[in-house]
Scaffold this motif. Structure first.
Motif, short mmCIF file in Angstrom:
data_model
loop_
_atom_site.label_atom_id
_atom_site.label_comp_id
_atom_site.label_asym_id
_atom_site.label_seq_id
_atom_site.Cartn_x
_atom_site.Cartn_y
_atom_site.Cartn_z
N ASP A 156 11.92 -2.31 16.92
CA ASP A 156 10.53 -2.09 17.33
C ASP A 156 9.54 -2.31 16.18
N GLY A 157 10.03 -2.82 15.03
CA GLY A 157 9.14 -3.21 13.93
C GLY A 157 8.91 -2.15 12.87
N MET A 158 9.52 -0.97 12.97
CA MET A 158 9.36 0.06 11.96
C MET A 158 10.09 -0.40 10.69
N GLU A 159 9.39 -0.34 9.54
CA GLU A 159 9.95 -0.80 8.28
C GLU A 159 10.11 0.36 7.31
N LYS A 160 11.18 0.31 6.51
CA LYS A 160 11.38 1.29 5.45
C LYS A 160 11.79 0.53 4.18
N LEU A 161 11.07 0.79 3.10
CA LEU A 161 11.35 0.16 1.81
C LEU A 161 12.48 0.89 1.08
N LEU A 162 13.31 0.13 0.38
CA LEU A 162 14.35 0.70 -0.44
C LEU A 162 13.73 1.20 -1.74
N VAL A 163 14.00 2.47 -2.07
CA VAL A 163 13.48 3.05 -3.31
C VAL A 163 14.66 3.52 -4.16
N THR A 164 14.38 3.80 -5.41
CA THR A 164 15.43 4.33 -6.29
C THR A 164 15.78 5.75 -5.87
N ALA A 165 16.91 6.24 -6.32
CA ALA A 165 17.35 7.60 -5.96
C ALA A 165 16.32 8.63 -6.40
N ARG A 166 15.72 8.40 -7.56
CA ARG A 166 14.63 9.26 -8.01
C ARG A 166 13.35 8.55 -7.59
N THR A 167 12.79 8.97 -6.48
CA THR A 167 11.71 8.21 -5.86
C THR A 167 10.35 8.38 -6.53
N ASP A 195 0.86 -1.17 0.00
CA ASP A 195 0.00 0.00 0.00
C ASP A 195 0.90 1.23 0.00
N LEU A 196 1.07 1.84 -1.18
CA LEU A 196 1.99 2.96 -1.29
C LEU A 196 1.54 4.18 -0.50
N GLU A 197 0.24 4.31 -0.26
CA GLU A 197 -0.22 5.42 0.55
C GLU A 197 0.37 5.34 1.96
N LYS A 198 0.51 4.12 2.47
CA LYS A 198 1.11 3.94 3.79
C LYS A 198 2.63 3.91 3.70
N ALA A 199 3.17 3.45 2.58
CA ALA A 199 4.61 3.24 2.45
C ALA A 199 5.38 4.52 2.15
N VAL A 200 4.74 5.52 1.57
CA VAL A 200 5.45 6.71 1.12
C VAL A 200 6.35 7.30 2.20
N PRO A 201 5.87 7.53 3.43
CA PRO A 201 6.78 8.10 4.42
C PRO A 201 7.83 7.09 4.89
N ASN A 202 7.63 5.83 4.62
CA ASN A 202 8.51 4.77 5.10
C ASN A 202 9.39 4.22 4.00
N VAL A 203 10.08 5.12 3.30
CA VAL A 203 10.99 4.72 2.25
C VAL A 203 12.34 5.37 2.48
N VAL A 204 13.39 4.72 1.95
CA VAL A 204 14.75 5.26 2.03
C VAL A 204 15.48 4.99 0.73
N THR A 205 16.43 5.86 0.43
CA THR A 205 17.30 5.62 -0.71
C THR A 205 18.47 4.75 -0.25
#
Length: 121
Positions: free
Chosen positions: A57-68, A6-16
């Protein structure tokens, strides 16, 4: 069955990649997720894998491309299409071994050990 993100939830939880590497060195677990079954083509294995960092504590961050963002404004999650690509990425982070899920929906959790960390960490 493929995991639906769910990208609406994932957007703040992303990292390059740079932040992903920093978090791995800080002790976050790395999760490798198979988005499709791996298939052997000649001597190589192909599929789709994504990465996440997970805190204690279970916080997850998805790996995204440099140009997100794509031209449509969508988040672009970084996907790896070969086992060689997954291994190369893990070695680049500092892992001396790789455990890669080969069936859709499977995931593997890895954590850098002190002796895996690059010199100076």
């Amino acid at each position: 069955m493929a995991q639906v993100i769910d990208l609406e939830k994932a957007v703040p939880n992303v990292v390059t990649e740079t932040k992903f590497r920093d978090l791995a060195a800080e002790g976050y677990a790395i999760e490798v997720v198979a988005q499709s079954d791996a298939l052997k083509k000649g001597p190589s294995w192909h599929g789709t894998w994504i990465f996440r960092v997970v805190s204690d504590d279970g916080m997850e961050k998805l790996l995204v491309t440099a140009r997100t963002r794509t031209s449509r404004g969508d988040i672009k999650i970084r996907e790896f299409k070969t086992v060689t690509g997954v291994i190369s990425f893990l070695v680049g982070i500092g892992f001396s071994h790789a455990d890669i899920p080969l069936e859709e929906g499977q995931r593997t959790t890895l954590k850098l050990l002190r002796n895996d960390l690059p010199t100076g960490s």
